[in-house]
Write a protein that holds these residues in place. Structure first.
Motif, PDB file in Angstrom:
ATOM      1  N   ASP A  47     -30.985 -21.027  -8.685  1.00  0.00           N
ATOM      2  CA  ASP A  47     -32.438 -21.206  -8.682  1.00  0.00           C
ATOM      3  C   ASP A  47     -33.192 -19.944  -9.080  1.00  0.00           C
ATOM      4  O   ASP A  47     -34.268 -20.020  -9.676  1.00  0.00           O
ATOM      5  N   ASP A  48     -32.637 -18.786  -8.760  1.00  0.00           N
ATOM      6  CA  ASP A  48     -33.343 -17.536  -9.032  1.00  0.00           C
ATOM      7  C   ASP A  48     -32.934 -16.938 -10.372  1.00  0.00           C
ATOM      8  O   ASP A  48     -33.775 -16.582 -11.198  1.00  0.00           O
ATOM      9  N   TRP A  49     -31.627 -16.844 -10.614  1.00  0.00           N
ATOM     10  CA  TRP A  49     -31.116 -16.149 -11.786  1.00  0.00           C
ATOM     11  C   TRP A  49     -30.912 -17.065 -12.988  1.00  0.00           C
ATOM     12  O   TRP A  49     -30.596 -16.590 -14.064  1.00  0.00           O
ATOM     13  N   GLY A  50     -31.095 -18.355 -12.811  1.00  0.00           N
ATOM     14  CA  GLY A  50     -30.854 -19.285 -13.912  1.00  0.00           C
ATOM     15  C   GLY A  50     -29.423 -19.775 -13.909  1.00  0.00           C
ATOM     16  O   GLY A  50     -29.156 -20.975 -13.829  1.00  0.00           O
ATOM     17  N   GLU A  51     -28.476 -18.850 -13.971  1.00  0.00           N
ATOM     18  CA  GLU A  51     -27.063 -19.186 -13.894  1.00  0.00           C
ATOM     19  C   GLU A  51     -26.349 -18.145 -13.046  1.00  0.00           C
ATOM     20  O   GLU A  51     -26.735 -16.971 -13.005  1.00  0.00           O
ATOM     21  N   ALA A  52     -25.301 -18.585 -12.358  1.00  0.00           N
ATOM     22  CA  ALA A  52     -24.420 -17.692 -11.617  1.00  0.00           C
ATOM     23  C   ALA A  52     -23.007 -17.845 -12.174  1.00  0.00           C
ATOM     24  O   ALA A  52     -22.653 -18.876 -12.738  1.00  0.00           O
ATOM     25  N   VAL A  53     -22.205 -16.812 -12.006  1.00  0.00           N
ATOM     26  CA  VAL A  53     -20.851 -16.802 -12.560  1.00  0.00           C
ATOM     27  C   VAL A  53     -19.896 -17.532 -11.618  1.00  0.00           C
ATOM     28  O   VAL A  53     -19.748 -17.164 -10.445  1.00  0.00           O
ATOM     29  N   LYS A  54     -19.255 -18.567 -12.131  1.00  0.00           N
ATOM     30  CA  LYS A  54     -18.261 -19.342 -11.385  1.00  0.00           C
ATOM     31  C   LYS A  54     -16.890 -19.160 -12.029  1.00  0.00           C
ATOM     32  O   LYS A  54     -16.762 -19.206 -13.256  1.00  0.00           O
ATOM     33  N   ALA A  55     -15.881 -18.957 -11.217  1.00  0.00           N
ATOM     34  CA  ALA A  55     -14.507 -18.883 -11.698  1.00  0.00           C
ATOM     35  C   ALA A  55     -13.715 -20.068 -11.162  1.00  0.00           C
ATOM     36  O   ALA A  55     -13.836 -20.422  -9.985  1.00  0.00           O
ATOM     37  N   VAL A  56     -12.937 -20.686 -12.028  1.00  0.00           N
ATOM     38  CA  VAL A  56     -11.988 -21.720 -11.629  1.00  0.00           C
ATOM     39  C   VAL A  56     -10.595 -21.206 -11.973  1.00  0.00           C
ATOM     40  O   VAL A  56     -10.357 -20.776 -13.113  1.00  0.00           O
ATOM     41  N   VAL A  57      -9.716 -21.235 -11.007  1.00  0.00           N
ATOM     42  CA  VAL A  57      -8.405 -20.599 -11.149  1.00  0.00           C
ATOM     43  C   VAL A  57      -7.283 -21.598 -10.871  1.00  0.00           C
ATOM     44  O   VAL A  57      -7.362 -22.379  -9.915  1.00  0.00           O
ATOM     45  N   GLU A  58      -6.266 -21.564 -11.706  1.00  0.00           N
ATOM     46  CA  GLU A  58      -5.008 -22.266 -11.454  1.00  0.00           C
ATOM     47  C   GLU A  58      -4.029 -21.260 -10.869  1.00  0.00           C
ATOM     48  O   GLU A  58      -3.632 -20.315 -11.558  1.00  0.00           O
ATOM     49  N   PRO A  59      -3.676 -21.401  -9.592  1.00  0.00           N
ATOM     50  CA  PRO A  59      -2.806 -20.394  -8.971  1.00  0.00           C
ATOM     51  C   PRO A  59      -1.407 -20.396  -9.586  1.00  0.00           C
ATOM     52  O   PRO A  59      -0.902 -21.433 -10.026  1.00  0.00           O
ATOM     53  N   ALA A  60      -0.815 -19.225  -9.618  1.00  0.00           N
ATOM     54  CA  ALA A  60       0.567 -19.106 -10.067  1.00  0.00           C
ATOM     55  C   ALA A  60       1.499 -19.684  -9.009  1.00  0.00           C
ATOM     56  O   ALA A  60       1.143 -19.749  -7.816  1.00  0.00           O
ATOM     57  N   PRO A  61       2.679 -20.151  -9.403  1.00  0.00           N
ATOM     58  CA  PRO A  61       3.634 -20.684  -8.419  1.00  0.00           C
ATOM     59  C   PRO A  61       3.879 -19.708  -7.279  1.00  0.00           C
ATOM     60  O   PRO A  61       4.004 -18.491  -7.489  1.00  0.00           O
ATOM     61  N   GLY A  62       3.917 -20.256  -6.068  1.00  0.00           N
ATOM     62  CA  GLY A  62       4.157 -19.431  -4.891  1.00  0.00           C
ATOM     63  C   GLY A  62       2.915 -18.866  -4.254  1.00  0.00           C
ATOM     64  O   GLY A  62       2.997 -18.163  -3.245  1.00  0.00           O
ATOM     65  N   HIS A  63       1.742 -19.162  -4.828  1.00  0.00           N
ATOM     66  CA  HIS A  63       0.481 -18.670  -4.269  1.00  0.00           C
ATOM     67  C   HIS A  63      -0.375 -19.856  -3.858  1.00  0.00           C
ATOM     68  O   HIS A  63      -0.618 -20.765  -4.660  1.00  0.00           O
ATOM     69  N   GLU A  64      -0.830 -19.845  -2.628  1.00  0.00           N
ATOM     70  CA  GLU A  64      -1.590 -20.953  -2.079  1.00  0.00           C
ATOM     71  C   GLU A  64      -3.086 -20.766  -2.328  1.00  0.00           C
ATOM     72  O   GLU A  64      -3.641 -19.689  -2.043  1.00  0.00           O
ATOM     73  N   PRO A  65      -3.757 -21.793  -2.856  1.00  0.00           N
ATOM     74  CA  PRO A  65      -5.215 -21.698  -3.014  1.00  0.00           C
ATOM     75  C   PRO A  65      -5.899 -21.687  -1.658  1.00  0.00           C
ATOM     76  O   PRO A  65      -5.380 -22.239  -0.681  1.00  0.00           O
ATOM     77  N   GLY A  66      -7.047 -21.062  -1.592  1.00  0.00           N
ATOM     78  CA  GLY A  66      -7.798 -21.029  -0.336  1.00  0.00           C
ATOM     79  C   GLY A  66      -8.669 -19.796  -0.248  1.00  0.00           C
ATOM     80  O   GLY A  66      -8.784 -19.003  -1.198  1.00  0.00           O
ATOM     81  N   GLN A  67      -9.288 -19.629   0.911  1.00  0.00           N
ATOM     82  CA  GLN A  67     -10.253 -18.542   1.087  1.00  0.00           C
ATOM     83  C   GLN A  67      -9.613 -17.166   0.949  1.00  0.00           C
ATOM     84  O   GLN A  67     -10.219 -16.249   0.396  1.00  0.00           O
ATOM     85  N   ASP A  68      -8.388 -17.018   1.440  1.00  0.00           N
ATOM     86  CA  ASP A  68      -7.738 -15.709   1.351  1.00  0.00           C
ATOM     87  C   ASP A  68      -7.484 -15.313  -0.094  1.00  0.00           C
ATOM     88  O   ASP A  68      -7.713 -14.153  -0.490  1.00  0.00           O
ATOM     89  N   LEU A  69      -7.007 -16.260  -0.893  1.00  0.00           N
ATOM     90  CA  LEU A  69      -6.753 -15.948  -2.297  1.00  0.00           C
ATOM     91  C   LEU A  69      -8.063 -15.699  -3.035  1.00  0.00           C
ATOM     92  O   LEU A  69      -8.159 -14.782  -3.860  1.00  0.00           O
TER      93      LEU A  69
END
Length: 543
Positions: free
Chosen positions: A469-491
């Protein structure tokens, strides 16, 4: 004087006591004082071994030293390389090395990143200089324009940052008289590219004396006249191409400058009121923040002196533009341009008559729309927008392929899509699909994706803009984790921390989402639209 001279140097000689600059701390600089510092800087740079066509880089906040550097380069046949002071060490180091800068001048606030950059670029300690809190006369203290909040830090007394010589030593003992062999030099700005590495825009030296070039003339495109009681407010960082062009041109046609270091909406209103500022360069995010002020705060300040509030760098929502015109009147004007040169301009009257236009071509520029086969399209047909300057060309430094790639004859493009109407007014329909514009700043995803892919937990990554709303756009990243790495808040936290050491703050993803498999075709092409679309549902968005 009946006919005031054009060009800063002539003005300084004719009236050395005239105030030409008010620093962010309120200190006033006379033309004679700024002229003397610029001359001493030329002599100091030449003593350090710089000659015609050489470059020097600055990592500075808005302050007198920035203009001394600008004036020194432009009368000594040198290239001034302004560097974004929000960059981290490797980003600064790339520009210093790529430009071939032989001297680096940095403010002590940014000493840590500048020191790392100079080390990576192999710049000898003898050619690194630190401007202190008071520099050669004061640059306004803390808080970088746009909000540096002290990043970089200070390592000691003013101008004595570790690994740097005091800036005063570069000027010490040098004469205040004009240097010999005066020749017009240029600013060499770096613009980010889709390859992820910024590229320098280098124009050939014209081989003329600075007096032979009317350096403020382009402001006439916007109806801004020499002298005429004008006062220019510098409310954005000078490392931006347009900000330095506007302010430098204003200086050359007799307009006193009022500098902001850290921009805030109410402080801008106060300075306009206090100094009776007449023109400035802005981005739409600043409009948004100004309009968010309480009505009683806005009413406290008189902005009737404003004649030209020229905005660019990002699309301005219609409702924001109308609200600013209602408040500031016809001073709200818009342009479309690129660091490479060329552009369009729309007055408030133009925009009200043709809502959504970014204007008609400048008198020194030409616009055209081409299809993908290089055919020039007639009015009303959508294609890629191309521009050319009638005053000379440019090349991307050390990148002949990129220089040639974006050209059709003398025209070049930055990849935006649009159309010209039958009256020659340009309408932008879309911008480069991958470009993120956040707060008026261009952000290129490829560089961020490269940083993410350097982390061992990342198998694939995509970066794009999502609504803010303020900056127009914000930077979003979408990631495919490498094998053996669990997606989540820690990663996600680990990846954001990983980016913090590699990218300037405004480039870093604001959040990270995870995906099992990135949508790519058999040839490896990423269908980024499929990732982006859910975030833009129900809102206007880039294709």
């Amino acid at each position: 004087m009946s006919t005031p001279p054009a060009g800063f140097w002539a003005q300084a000689a004719a009236d050395p006591d005239r105030t030409v600059l008010t620093a962010p701390d309120g200190e006033r600089w006379s033309a004679g004082r700024l002229h003397a510092d610029a001359n001493r800087l030329v002599h100091g740079l030449r003593a350090a071994g710089l000659g015609r066509g050489d470059a020097f880089a600055v990592v500075l906040p808005n302050g007198p030293e920035f203009f001394a550097a600008y004036l020194a380069a432009s009368q000594a046949g040198l290239y001034l390389v302004p560097v974004n002071h929000h960059f981290v060490g490797p980003e600064i180091g790339w520009i210093v090395a790529d430009s071939g800068a032989k001297v680096l001048i940095a403010h002590e606030r940014f000493a840590e990143a500048a020191r790392q950059a100079a080390d990576e670029a192999g710049l000898p300690a003898s050619h690194r200089y630190a401007v202190g809190s008071h520099g050669s006369g004061g640059d306004g203290g803390s808080g970088g324009s746009g909000g540096s909040d002290g990043d970089g830090g200070s390592d000691g007394p003013a101008g004595t940052a570790e690994g740097f010589r005091p800036y005063a030593e570069l000027l010490a003992g040098q004469p205040e008289s004009a240097p010999a062999d005066r020749e017009l030099g240029w600013v060499m700005n770096y613009t980010s590219g889709t390859t992820g590495r910024p590229r320098g825009i280098r124009r050939p030296l014209p081989g003329r004396r600075p007096e032979d070039a009317y350096l403020g003339g382009f402001l006439g495109i916007f109806g801004i006249k020499p002298y005429d009681g004008n006062v220019h407010l510098v409310c954005s960082p000078l490392y931006h191409t347009a900000v330095l062009q506007f302010s430098g041109a204003s200086l050359h046609i007799g307009h006193p400058l009022v500098l902001m270091d850290k921009w805030t909406p109410e402080e801008m209103l106060r300075l306009i009121d206090r100094h009776r500022c007449t023109h400035t360069h802005m981005v739409p995010t600043q409009f948004h923040r100004l309009l968010a002020l309480p009505e009683r705060t806005r009413a406290r300040y008189d902005v009737s002196s404003m004649r030209h509030a020229v905005h660019g760098a990002a699309p301005c929502p219609d409702h924001v533009k109308r609200a600013m015109i209602d408040w500031w009147g016809p001073s709200v004007e818009e342009y479309y341009a690129a660091s490479e040169g060329g552009g369009a301009f729309a007055t408030a009257e133009d925009w009200l008559k043709k809502p959504g236009t970014v204007g008609k071509a400048w008198p020194i520029s030409e616009l055209a729309v081409f299809d993908d086969d290089g055919n020039r399209l007639p009015a009303g047909e959508l294609g890629t927008v191309y521009m050319k300057m009638n005053t000379g060309g440019f090349a991307y430094h050390k990148d002949e392929a990129k220089t040639a790639k974006n050209r059709i004859g003398d025209f070049f493009t930055v990849g935006d899509l649009g159309l010209l109407d039958e009256d020659g007014y340009l309408y932008l329909r879309d911008r480069k699909i991958d470009l993120i514009i956040s707060g008026g700043v261009n952000i290129y995803p490829a560089e961020i994706e490269a940083a993410l892919l350097a982390h061992p937990a990342v198998a694939d990554a995509a970066v794009f803009g999502i609504p803010h709303d303020d900056w127009g756009e914000a930077v979003k990243a979408v990631v495919e984790p490498a094998p053996g790495h669990e997606p989540g808040q820690d990663l996600a936290a680990a990846l954001l921390d990983h980016c913090a050491g590699r990218l300037a703050g405004y480039k870093r993803p604001r959040s990270v989402d995870f995906i099992t498999e990135m949508p790519r075709d058999p040839n490896g092409k990423l269908y980024k639209r499929r990732l982006r679309e859910p975030y833009w549902e129900g809102r206007d968005r880039p294709l």
